[in-house]
Design a protein around this motif. Structure first.
Motif, mmCIF file in Angstrom:
data_model
loop_
_atom_site.group_PDB
_atom_site.id
_atom_site.type_symbol
_atom_site.label_atom_id
_atom_site.label_comp_id
_atom_site.label_asym_id
_atom_site.label_seq_id
_atom_site.Cartn_x
_atom_site.Cartn_y
_atom_site.Cartn_z
ATOM 1 N N LEU A 1 0.829 -1.199 0.000
ATOM 2 C CA LEU A 1 0.000 0.000 0.000
ATOM 3 C C LEU A 1 0.870 1.258 0.000
ATOM 4 N N LEU A 2 1.926 1.256 0.804
ATOM 5 C CA LEU A 2 2.820 2.417 0.829
ATOM 6 C C LEU A 2 3.465 2.645 -0.541
ATOM 7 N N SER A 3 3.756 1.555 -1.222
ATOM 8 C CA SER A 3 4.316 1.669 -2.567
ATOM 9 C C SER A 3 3.309 2.284 -3.532
ATOM 10 N N ILE A 4 2.038 1.886 -3.401
ATOM 11 C CA ILE A 4 0.980 2.456 -4.239
ATOM 12 C C ILE A 4 0.833 3.949 -3.970
ATOM 13 N N LEU A 5 0.969 4.325 -2.699
ATOM 14 C CA LEU A 5 0.772 5.719 -2.305
ATOM 15 C C LEU A 5 1.936 6.635 -2.708
ATOM 16 N N GLU A 6 3.094 6.069 -2.969
ATOM 17 C CA GLU A 6 4.288 6.887 -3.230
ATOM 18 C C GLU A 6 4.096 7.895 -4.343
#
Length: 564
Positions: free
Chosen positions: A336-341
């Motif tokens: 999810l953090l990768s998607i949000l980057e």
């Protein structure tokens, strides 16, 4: 000082009823100017507002005195105007905005106006199709039996003339257990029996006692207030300090440079903008669906452990991508953090501060944006507002309706006993919140493009309800309410009815009228989806004069839950 002529208290304390009737399209233009002037950062120049062309029938198509159809038209017109400004930043001329006020009257019924291979919404739910296609996020949480179903209803209390909205959220067993009731009681066979069973408990308590029990156990619940009573509460006063359309640049992000809009062959205003949607039920998903129609790449994040309402997937998943993540797992959280980057927009509609506790709140996203030196837009959606002592309290559309006074007003309009409250006829606060969430996203993207920085918006369900009760908006007089009722012959609406009951009542009224407003082919779009070969849903609520390539549209139809 109000300039719209009204009389007071026709529908109870704190209500303002029009002296004269104004046809819906003309009224929408008047109310558009009012909200444009009230909204920070919105261009209220009358010449700019004239870009919106309202057309449609004179009479509203929704029952009751509340001007939900007018406010729906206003919201869609403002979305079109903001989209026009964003398109202009890309060098694209869109022309004027056409808003069909009959179509926007249908907009709050979006979740019920669907057809798959000849089956309507009710037939689809009974067919088992939703459970066969995609992840079952529902498991009959509400529809399994009458006790669960009627755990979303308005009930009398021990106090004369005071009603209370109970709402078991997506945990009927836990909620009903608090009151000594069984969610799966085998002795209860009908919805009527379930209502009486629950009523036998609610009438033992005052509304204040019921509210305290709900707060103590973390559940939804709300005393049905008059508009005046809501405005006199501390929470009402806190919310009144904020505009309905509420966004601003985040302090400390002024040095982040402007972010040019992506260059794509797609001429829609938000083409190339990445949106991450973290929400359930209606309001948040309605934002994501509308942004997808405007060209955004919308990624809906679902959890395999959080229940949702299954039937919403056949309308509110249009144009989206779906990913299933379990945030209790480190690998899924990292994903999810990768998607949000590289996200441009985050739309979140969980309880206030719940994502903050998971490191996914506003401050976390603002820090991420600072590190990458590109601003982000963060949209919070909740029931009661951005601050005040109820801000973290859970709440759905029905809770907002009862808090604001909308349900009280309906009860008065339908001639019921004092204090007897009835929900608005459709999920109006939910869908209008979806519209305003779309609008603030467009305004923030516009400002990020021109000025830089990150932006925060807050949209509250109660705020959309209280806006419909403002003096400058006004309510329809009883004779207009009677005319609409005579035209559509809607079945009686009562406190025990929940959203699905009311949807069925309203759609039946539309279909029974000779105009058949809900069956106009031009109001729908059709796709071949995993649900069926002919999947029809309500079309976007407005379009540009410049044609289909610049107007909102979905690239594909609704997708199943679970990312299948």
């Amino acid at each position: 000082m109000a300039t719209h002529e009204t009389v007071t208290d026709v529908y109870g304390p704190g209500t303002f009823t029009d002296v004269d009737f104004t046809p819906v399209p003309q009224d929408a233009r008047r109310v558009l100017e009012y909200f444009a002037k009230k909204t920070p950062g919105f261009n209220s120049d009358p010449a700019f507002l004239d870009n919106v062309k309202f057309t449609g029938g004179d009479l509203p198509i929704l029952p009751g005195p509340i001007k939900a159809q007018v406010l729906s038209a206003v919201c869609q017109g403002m979305i079109g105007l903001a989209a026009k400004e964003v398109s202009a930043l890309k060098g694209i001329e869109t022309g004027s905005i056409h808003v069909d006020t009959d179509l926007v009257g249908l907009y709050p019924a979006t979740v019920g106006l669907v057809e798959i291979d000849g089956m309507d919404a009710t037939e689809i739910q009974k067919s088992g199709l939703l459970q066969r296609v995609g992840l079952d996020v529902d498991k009959g949480v509400i529809s399994k039996n009458p006790m669960r179903f009627r755990s979303w209803a308005i009930f009398p209390t021990r106090e004369e003339n005071v009603n209370f909205q109970i709402l078991s959220s997506l945990d009927p067993p836990g909620f009903l257990k608090v009151f000594g009731l069984e969610a799966d009681d085998p002795s209860v066979k009908t919805n009527e029996e379930a209502y009486e069973k629950i009523k036998s408990v609610t009438t033992k308590y005052s509304a204040r006692e019921l509210e305290h029990i709900c707060i103590e156990h973390g559940f939804c619940g709300q005393t049905c207030l008059s508009p005046q009573a809501w405005r006199e509460t501390m929470m009402g006063k806190s919310l009144a300090k904020h505009p309905m359309i509420n966004y601003k640049q985040v302090r400390g992000t002024e040095s982040i440079p402007p972010a040019p809009l992506p260059k794509t062959s797609d001429k829609r205003p938000l083409a190339g903008i990445k949106v991450v949607e973290l929400s359930r039920v209606i309001a948040g998903p309605a934002v994501g669906t509308a942004l997808a129609a405007l060209g955004a790449d919308v990624i809906k994040v679902q959890s395999p452990h959080l229940p949702d309402l299954q039937f919403l997937s056949i309308t509110l998943m249009a144009g989206k991508r779906v990913v299933q993540l379990d945030l209790t797992k480190a690998s899924d959280r990292d994903q999810l953090l990768s998607i949000l980057e590289d996200a441009d927009v985050v739309v979140q509609a969980f309880r206030m501060k719940s994502l903050e506790r998971k490191g996914l709140g506003l401050d976390d996203m603002v820090e991420l944006a600072k590190k990458r030196n590109k601003g982000m837009v963060y949209v919070d959606i909740n029931c009661y507002g951005p601050d005040g002592y109820y801000t973290e309290r859970p709440g759905y559309q029905q809770i907002a309706d009862c808090a604001s006074g909308c349900s009280y007003v309906n009860g008065k309009a339908y001639g019921l006993d004092e204090g007897t409250s009835v929900l608005p006829s459709l999920p109006i606060a939910d869908m209008l919140t979806g519209a305003v969430g779309t609008l603030v996203t467009l305004l923030a993207i516009r400002d990020r493009t021109k000025q830089g920085g990150s932006y925060h918006s807050h949209v509250a369900l109660v705020s959309l309800d209280t806006a419909q009760l403002e003096q400058e908006v006004g309510l329809y007089p009883p004779q207009i309410v009677s005319q609409v009722q005579s035209k559509f012959n809607f079945a009686p609406m009562r406190p025990q009815h929940m959203v699905t009951d009311l949807l069925n009542i309203i759609i039946a009224g539309w279909r029974g009228n000779e105009e058949k407003v809900s069956e106009r082919e031009e109001y729908y779009v059709e796709f071949e989806t995993q649900f069926g070969k002919k999947h029809k849903i309500l079309a976007p609520a407005w379009k540009f004069e410049g044609g289909e390539d610049v107007s909102p549209r979905w690239d594909w139809g609704p997708v199943p839950n679970g990312g299948v």
